[in-house]
Every structure is written in structure tokens, then in C-alpha cells.
Motif scaffolding. Structure first.
Motif, PDB file in Angstrom:
ATOM      1  N   TRP A   1       0.857  -1.183   0.000  1.00  0.00           N
ATOM      2  CA  TRP A   1       0.000   0.000   0.000  1.00  0.00           C
ATOM      3  C   TRP A   1       0.888   1.226   0.000  1.00  0.00           C
ATOM      4  O   TRP A   1       1.858   1.305   0.753  1.00  0.00           O
ATOM      5  CB  TRP A   1      -0.911   0.005   1.228  1.00  0.00           C
ATOM      6  N   HIS A   2       0.570   2.193  -0.848  1.00  0.00           N
ATOM      7  CA  HIS A   2       1.422   3.375  -0.974  1.00  0.00           C
ATOM      8  C   HIS A   2       0.628   4.569  -1.477  1.00  0.00           C
ATOM      9  O   HIS A   2      -0.487   4.430  -1.982  1.00  0.00           O
ATOM     10  CB  HIS A   2       2.603   3.101  -1.907  1.00  0.00           C
ATOM     11  N   ARG A   3       1.233   5.738  -1.320  1.00  0.00           N
ATOM     12  CA  ARG A   3       0.675   6.988  -1.834  1.00  0.00           C
ATOM     13  C   ARG A   3       1.771   8.038  -1.782  1.00  0.00           C
ATOM     14  O   ARG A   3       2.815   7.822  -1.174  1.00  0.00           O
ATOM     15  CB  ARG A   3      -0.543   7.444  -1.044  1.00  0.00           C
ATOM     16  N   PHE A   4       1.540   9.173  -2.407  1.00  0.00           N
ATOM     17  CA  PHE A   4       2.441  10.311  -2.279  1.00  0.00           C
ATOM     18  C   PHE A   4       1.609  11.578  -2.316  1.00  0.00           C
ATOM     19  O   PHE A   4       0.465  11.585  -2.781  1.00  0.00           O
ATOM     20  CB  PHE A   4       3.514  10.335  -3.383  1.00  0.00           C
ATOM     21  N   VAL A   5       2.181  12.643  -1.793  1.00  0.00           N
ATOM     22  CA  VAL A   5       1.535  13.950  -1.841  1.00  0.00           C
ATOM     23  C   VAL A   5       2.604  15.000  -2.109  1.00  0.00           C
ATOM     24  O   VAL A   5       3.751  14.849  -1.665  1.00  0.00           O
ATOM     25  CB  VAL A   5       0.756  14.255  -0.538  1.00  0.00           C
ATOM     26  N   ASN A   6       2.257  16.029  -2.853  1.00  0.00           N
ATOM     27  CA  ASN A   6       3.170  17.140  -3.074  1.00  0.00           C
ATOM     28  C   ASN A   6       3.228  17.925  -1.772  1.00  0.00           C
ATOM     29  O   ASN A   6       2.281  18.618  -1.413  1.00  0.00           O
ATOM     30  CB  ASN A   6       2.682  18.027  -4.225  1.00  0.00           C
ATOM     31  N   SER A   7       4.339  17.797  -1.073  1.00  0.00           N
ATOM     32  CA  SER A   7       4.515  18.464   0.219  1.00  0.00           C
ATOM     33  C   SER A   7       5.371  19.717   0.110  1.00  0.00           C
ATOM     34  O   SER A   7       5.731  20.319   1.114  1.00  0.00           O
ATOM     35  CB  SER A   7       5.118  17.493   1.239  1.00  0.00           C
ATOM     36  N   GLY A   8       5.687  20.122  -1.116  1.00  0.00           N
ATOM     37  CA  GLY A   8       6.505  21.309  -1.332  1.00  0.00           C
ATOM     38  C   GLY A   8       5.659  22.541  -1.577  1.00  0.00           C
ATOM     39  O   GLY A   8       4.426  22.501  -1.559  1.00  0.00           O
ATOM     40  N   ALA A   9       6.346  23.649  -1.839  1.00  0.00           N
ATOM     41  CA  ALA A   9       5.680  24.927  -2.074  1.00  0.00           C
ATOM     42  C   ALA A   9       5.346  25.155  -3.554  1.00  0.00           C
ATOM     43  O   ALA A   9       4.513  26.001  -3.872  1.00  0.00           O
ATOM     44  CB  ALA A   9       6.566  26.064  -1.577  1.00  0.00           C
ATOM     45  N   GLY A  10       5.978  24.395  -4.456  1.00  0.00           N
ATOM     46  CA  GLY A  10       5.747  24.557  -5.892  1.00  0.00           C
ATOM     47  C   GLY A  10       5.243  23.264  -6.498  1.00  0.00           C
ATOM     48  O   GLY A  10       4.836  22.340  -5.800  1.00  0.00           O
ATOM     49  N   ALA A  11       5.288  23.204  -7.823  1.00  0.00           N
ATOM     50  CA  ALA A  11       4.817  22.013  -8.541  1.00  0.00           C
ATOM     51  C   ALA A  11       5.695  20.800  -8.240  1.00  0.00           C
ATOM     52  O   ALA A  11       6.906  20.925  -8.047  1.00  0.00           O
ATOM     53  CB  ALA A  11       4.812  22.277 -10.040  1.00  0.00           C
ATOM     54  N   LEU A  12       5.066  19.639  -8.174  1.00  0.00           N
ATOM     55  CA  LEU A  12       5.772  18.360  -8.074  1.00  0.00           C
ATOM     56  C   LEU A  12       5.704  17.715  -9.441  1.00  0.00           C
ATOM     57  O   LEU A  12       4.615  17.509  -9.992  1.00  0.00           O
ATOM     58  CB  LEU A  12       5.114  17.438  -7.047  1.00  0.00           C
ATOM     59  N   ARG A  13       6.871  17.415 -10.001  1.00  0.00           N
ATOM     60  CA  ARG A  13       6.947  16.699 -11.268  1.00  0.00           C
ATOM     61  C   ARG A  13       7.743  15.435 -11.019  1.00  0.00           C
ATOM     62  O   ARG A  13       8.871  15.499 -10.530  1.00  0.00           O
ATOM     63  CB  ARG A  13       7.589  17.573 -12.347  1.00  0.00           C
ATOM     64  N   MET A  14       7.138  14.315 -11.330  1.00  0.00           N
ATOM     65  CA  MET A  14       7.823  13.038 -11.154  1.00  0.00           C
ATOM     66  C   MET A  14       7.267  12.024 -12.139  1.00  0.00           C
ATOM     67  O   MET A  14       6.188  12.196 -12.684  1.00  0.00           O
ATOM     68  CB  MET A  14       7.727  12.542  -9.714  1.00  0.00           C
ATOM     69  N   VAL A  15       8.067  10.989 -12.370  1.00  0.00           N
ATOM     70  CA  VAL A  15       7.668   9.894 -13.231  1.00  0.00           C
ATOM     71  C   VAL A  15       7.445   8.674 -12.345  1.00  0.00           C
ATOM     72  O   VAL A  15       8.306   8.326 -11.532  1.00  0.00           O
ATOM     73  CB  VAL A  15       8.741   9.607 -14.305  1.00  0.00           C
ATOM     74  N   CYS A  16       6.277   8.058 -12.491  1.00  0.00           N
ATOM     75  CA  CYS A  16       5.908   6.869 -11.726  1.00  0.00           C
ATOM     76  C   CYS A  16       5.858   5.701 -12.712  1.00  0.00           C
ATOM     77  O   CYS A  16       4.900   5.570 -13.476  1.00  0.00           O
ATOM     78  CB  CYS A  16       4.553   7.061 -11.066  1.00  0.00           C
ATOM     79  N   ILE A  17       6.897   4.865 -12.693  1.00  0.00           N
ATOM     80  CA  ILE A  17       7.061   3.792 -13.678  1.00  0.00           C
ATOM     81  C   ILE A  17       6.457   2.501 -13.143  1.00  0.00           C
ATOM     82  O   ILE A  17       6.862   2.004 -12.084  1.00  0.00           O
ATOM     83  CB  ILE A  17       8.551   3.591 -14.000  1.00  0.00           C
ATOM     84  N   HIS A  18       5.510   1.951 -13.880  1.00  0.00           N
ATOM     85  CA  HIS A  18       4.841   0.701 -13.522  1.00  0.00           C
ATOM     86  C   HIS A  18       5.490  -0.429 -14.304  1.00  0.00           C
ATOM     87  O   HIS A  18       5.578  -0.359 -15.534  1.00  0.00           O
ATOM     88  CB  HIS A  18       3.358   0.772 -13.872  1.00  0.00           C
ATOM     89  N   ALA A  19       5.921  -1.463 -13.605  1.00  0.00           N
ATOM     90  CA  ALA A  19       6.582  -2.604 -14.246  1.00  0.00           C
ATOM     91  C   ALA A  19       5.538  -3.533 -14.861  1.00  0.00           C
ATOM     92  O   ALA A  19       5.435  -4.716 -14.532  1.00  0.00           O
ATOM     93  CB  ALA A  19       7.446  -3.341 -13.233  1.00  0.00           C
ATOM     94  N   SER A  20       4.741  -2.967 -15.761  1.00  0.00           N
ATOM     95  CA  SER A  20       3.669  -3.714 -16.406  1.00  0.00           C
ATOM     96  C   SER A  20       3.263  -2.980 -17.687  1.00  0.00           C
ATOM     97  O   SER A  20       3.282  -1.745 -17.733  1.00  0.00           O
ATOM     98  CB  SER A  20       2.458  -3.798 -15.467  1.00  0.00           C
ATOM     99  N   GLU A  21       2.858  -3.720 -18.684  1.00  0.00           N
ATOM    100  CA  GLU A  21       2.416  -3.089 -19.930  1.00  0.00           C
ATOM    101  C   GLU A  21       1.027  -2.475 -19.798  1.00  0.00           C
ATOM    102  O   GLU A  21       0.600  -1.704 -20.656  1.00  0.00           O
ATOM    103  CB  GLU A  21       2.452  -4.088 -21.078  1.00  0.00           C
ATOM    104  N   VAL A  22       0.304  -2.839 -18.748  1.00  0.00           N
ATOM    105  CA  VAL A  22      -0.990  -2.228 -18.410  1.00  0.00           C
ATOM    106  C   VAL A  22      -0.982  -1.892 -16.925  1.00  0.00           C
ATOM    107  O   VAL A  22      -0.300  -2.541 -16.131  1.00  0.00           O
ATOM    108  CB  VAL A  22      -2.199  -3.136 -18.732  1.00  0.00           C
ATOM    109  N   MET A  23      -1.735  -0.876 -16.545  1.00  0.00           N
ATOM    110  CA  MET A  23      -1.811  -0.483 -15.142  1.00  0.00           C
ATOM    111  C   MET A  23      -2.955  -1.216 -14.461  1.00  0.00           C
ATOM    112  O   MET A  23      -4.074  -1.261 -14.989  1.00  0.00           O
ATOM    113  CB  MET A  23      -2.010   1.023 -15.017  1.00  0.00           C
TER     114      MET A  23
END
Length: 121
Positions: A87-109
Motif C-alpha cells: 500500500w502506498h501513496r504520495f503527496v506534493n509536500s513542497g511549495a511549488g509544482a511536483l513533477r515526477m515519473v511513476c514507472i509501472h513494471a507492467s504493460e498495463v496499469m
């Protein structure tokens, strides 16, 4: 000579009403999928899990990441790996935009949300 892969435009992958893009590999001949996240402060997905690993790479901003019972803060250049079924999650905890890539080890999500307890694709 091999086939030259087509360029996939991020504008074609954007989720409705969002700056985040969703790439599912199967539709593009790839064995991986990803989200290109572009979130404002306070934004992020709810608690969820996948039957495969997910790797996050922070490009800009600050992310507070929950992985099971552990919470960490990641900054540009940092990465985190979520094991399958965690179980996981993330939140933008900074003062500006959060840009990130979330790579799924699967051809479908494949995702199960904690709030609903149901699998989604």
C-alpha cells in the motif's frame, strides 16, 4: 534496418482536467507503463497498491511518500521503489509544482484503491 519508434506526445496522454499524463505501454509496444505527474501542493493519489513494482523518480519539487508503514520525503533526483502489493501513496509536500515519473513494471496499469477495495485498470 529496424523500425523507428513513433514519438508519443505528452499532450495526447494527459488525463482529462489534469496536467498529469498516463502512458500504458501495451498500446505503444512497451512492457512498462508510467504516469508523468505534474501536481500542485497538497495533491496526490489516495492509498493504493499494484501487483507489480512501481519506481518513482522525482524531477522537480518535494514528495512525501508513504510505503506501507514508512513515510519518507523525496527531492529532485531521488527515487523510491514500491514492492508489489505494498500500500502506498504520495503527496506534493513542497511549495511549488511536483513533477515526477511513476514507472509501472507492467504493460498495463492495475490498481487497487484502499478506499474502494476494488481493482481498477
Amino acid at each position: 534496418m529496424g523500425t523507428v519508434p513513433a514519438v508519443v506526445r505528452v499532450a495526447d496522454l494527459r488525463l482529462p482536467g489534469s496536467r498529469t499524463a498516463r502512458f500504458e505501454g501495451r498500446a505503444h509496444g512497451s512492457g512498462v507503463s508510467y504516469f508523468f505527474v505534474d501536481n500542485d501542493p497538497g495533491q496526490g493519489p489516495g492509498l493504493h497498491r499494484h501487483p507489480y513494482s512501481e519506481t518513482w523518480v522525482v524531477l522537480d519539487g518535494e514528495a512525501t511518500i508513504t510505503l506501507g508503514d514508512t513515510t519518507v520525503v523525496a527531492h529532485p533526483g531521488d527515487c523510491a521503489v514500491v514492492p508489489p502489493g505494498t500500500w502506498h501513496r504520495f503527496v506534493n509536500s513542497g511549495a511549488g509544482a511536483l513533477r515526477m515519473v511513476c514507472i509501472h513494471a507492467s504493460e498495463v496499469m492495475v490498481q487497487e484503491d484502499a478506499a474502494e477495495g476494488t481493482a481498477a485498470r
